[in-house]
Design a protein around this motif. Structure first.
Motif, PDB file in Angstrom:
ATOM      1  N   THR A   1      39.526  37.687  35.683  1.00 36.25           N
ATOM      2  CA  THR A   1      39.304  38.793  36.640  1.00 36.25           C
ATOM      3  C   THR A   1      39.185  40.120  35.888  1.00 36.25           C
ATOM      4  O   THR A   1      38.418  40.988  36.264  1.00 36.25           O
ATOM      5  N   HIS A   2      39.938  40.224  34.777  1.00 37.84           N
ATOM      6  CA  HIS A   2      39.874  41.450  33.985  1.00 37.84           C
ATOM      7  C   HIS A   2      38.549  41.553  33.238  1.00 37.84           C
ATOM      8  O   HIS A   2      37.888  42.600  33.241  1.00 37.84           O
ATOM      9  N   ALA A   3      38.127  40.457  32.613  1.00 41.16           N
ATOM     10  CA  ALA A   3      36.878  40.475  31.828  1.00 41.16           C
ATOM     11  C   ALA A   3      35.684  40.820  32.716  1.00 41.16           C
ATOM     12  O   ALA A   3      34.774  41.529  32.302  1.00 41.16           O
ATOM     13  N   LEU A   4      35.694  40.323  33.953  1.00 42.97           N
ATOM     14  CA  LEU A   4      34.532  40.516  34.836  1.00 42.97           C
ATOM     15  C   LEU A   4      34.740  41.638  35.843  1.00 42.97           C
ATOM     16  O   LEU A   4      33.832  41.929  36.634  1.00 42.97           O
ATOM     17  N   SER A   5      35.930  42.262  35.838  1.00 42.37           N
ATOM     18  CA  SER A   5      36.283  43.262  36.851  1.00 42.37           C
ATOM     19  C   SER A   5      36.005  42.752  38.261  1.00 42.37           C
ATOM     20  O   SER A   5      35.310  43.391  39.059  1.00 42.37           O
ATOM     21  N   ILE A   6      36.537  41.588  38.558  1.00 44.87           N
ATOM     22  CA  ILE A   6      36.380  41.034  39.913  1.00 44.87           C
ATOM     23  C   ILE A   6      37.765  40.831  40.524  1.00 44.87           C
ATOM     24  O   ILE A   6      38.741  40.664  39.802  1.00 44.87           O
ATOM     25  N   PRO A   7      37.852  40.832  41.873  1.00 48.06           N
ATOM     26  CA  PRO A   7      39.151  40.549  42.483  1.00 48.06           C
ATOM     27  C   PRO A   7      39.529  39.077  42.283  1.00 48.06           C
ATOM     28  O   PRO A   7      38.645  38.217  42.179  1.00 48.06           O
ATOM     29  N   VAL A   8      40.827  38.805  42.252  1.00 48.27           N
ATOM     30  CA  VAL A   8      41.305  37.468  41.928  1.00 48.27           C
ATOM     31  C   VAL A   8      40.779  36.418  42.912  1.00 48.27           C
ATOM     32  O   VAL A   8      40.512  35.271  42.530  1.00 48.27           O
ATOM     33  N   GLU A   9      40.556  36.830  44.174  1.00 47.42           N
ATOM     34  CA  GLU A   9      40.060  35.870  45.188  1.00 47.42           C
ATOM     35  C   GLU A   9      38.688  35.333  44.808  1.00 47.42           C
ATOM     36  O   GLU A   9      38.270  34.273  45.270  1.00 47.42           O
TER      37      GLU A   9
END
Ligand code: GLN
Length: 310
Positions: A60-68
């Motif tokens: 989620t950090h590498a892609l800057s996406i929410p965990v869901e």
């Protein structure tokens, strides 16, 4: 103290030279599900206790996406730059860098704090100190060795009429606490100052809190690698008996506490009696030892007698 700095963009860090670096012979063409499984296997081999939790957070950090969203992208085959940035983070974790350093943040008492290698990673057991402090009202609080600012700022955020001062001997740590104060919108009620314990502290407080260094220098080899190799030794170690910081704190606290004012410190699980004795010889009263959720002694609280002349 370690001088390693957390990069602003950890994803760009190339850690291919770390011992135990994560290598997939040909990651291109694998989907995220397969990459995650490989990454979790690498972390498990490096001795990381909950590898799947960590790899999901790294993704989620590498892609800057929410965990869901992690579950939704599992079947996708990512482009090479995304694979590289993810694998770079996995390699750092495999080398036992703490998650908080890689992500640059840690949740504490319901808030998110910026964390770098210059401050102690906020720990869940320290939330107990915050809870104890909130048991009684306060207007003016001092945090000795404030580090990330997590204790002081949680207290000020919970008590809207309180103001506080955070001191730390490390200017790099103070930079982090100041950033956290601004991030939480507490810049008006929190101030920060460089100080060796009470050295530059002035004014009076009805609450003094501290999570000082308390590990004995002989315990260094028992610490997890994440702590020993990555966290600031200045915030961890306190001489051969682990009590050096408490002696400095108890020397200054009675003069800075208002009558009835409280001192609450975090302790190591075996230090309760020794720290209570220091409280008592400094003239503080009502000394109590509090336990953390694991049932271990974790805080000592006492106060300046209310009957003392102001
Ligand atoms: N609780 C921390 C640890 O055991 C130590 C923090 C401290 O010394 N204040 O790693």
């Amino acid at each position: 103290m370690t001088t390693e700095k957390t990069s602003d963009n950890p994803a760009s860090k190339n850690s291919g030279n770390h011992p135990g670096a994560f290598q997939v012979s040909d990651p291109v063409g694998l989907n995220w599900g397969e990459l995650l499984r490989e990454a979790a296997r690498t972390l498990a081999e490096a001795g990381i206790p909950d590898p799947m939790r960590d790899v999901r957070a790294l993704l989620t950090h590498a892609l800057s996406i929410p965990v869901e969203q992690v579950t939704l992208i599992m079947p996708d085959c990512p482009p090479e730059p995304e694979i590289e940035s993810f694998l770079g983070l996995v390699a750092r974790r495999a080398a036992r860098e703490p998650m908080a350093h890689i992500l640059g943040k840690r949740a504490f008492f319901g808030r998110e704090f910026i964390v770098t290698a210059d401050v102690l990673d906020p720990r869940p057991e320290t939330e107990h100190l915050v809870e104890r402090a909130l048991d009684a009202p306060f207007r003016r609080v001092l945090d000795l060795g404030c580090g990330s600012g997590c204790i002081l700022l949680s207290l000020l955020d919970e008590r809207k009429f309180a103001t506080g001062l955070g001191v730390d001997i490390s200017p790099a740590a103070l930079e982090v606490s100041e950033r956290n104060a601004r991030k939480l919108g507490l810049g008006q009620r929190a101030s920060f100052r460089q100080s060796d314990w009470f050295e530059t502290v002035d004014g009076m407080f009805d609450l003094i809190v501290s999570n000082p260094p308390y590990i004995t220098t002989t315990e260094i080899d028992d610490l997890p690698r994440e702590v020993r190799e990555f966290e600031p030794h200045l915030a961890l170690f306190a001489g051969p008996d682990g009590l050096a910081a408490y002696r400095a704190i108890l020397q200054g606290a009675p003069r800075r506490l208002l009558p009835g004012g409280r001192l609450i410190v975090e302790i190591g699980p075996t230090q309760g009696d020794a720290v209570c004795a220091l409280f008592e010889s400094a003239g503080l009263v009502g000394c109590e030892i509090g336990k953390d959720l694991a049932g271990r002694d974790r805080v000592v609280a006492g106060s300046r007698p209310a009957s003392d002349p102001a």
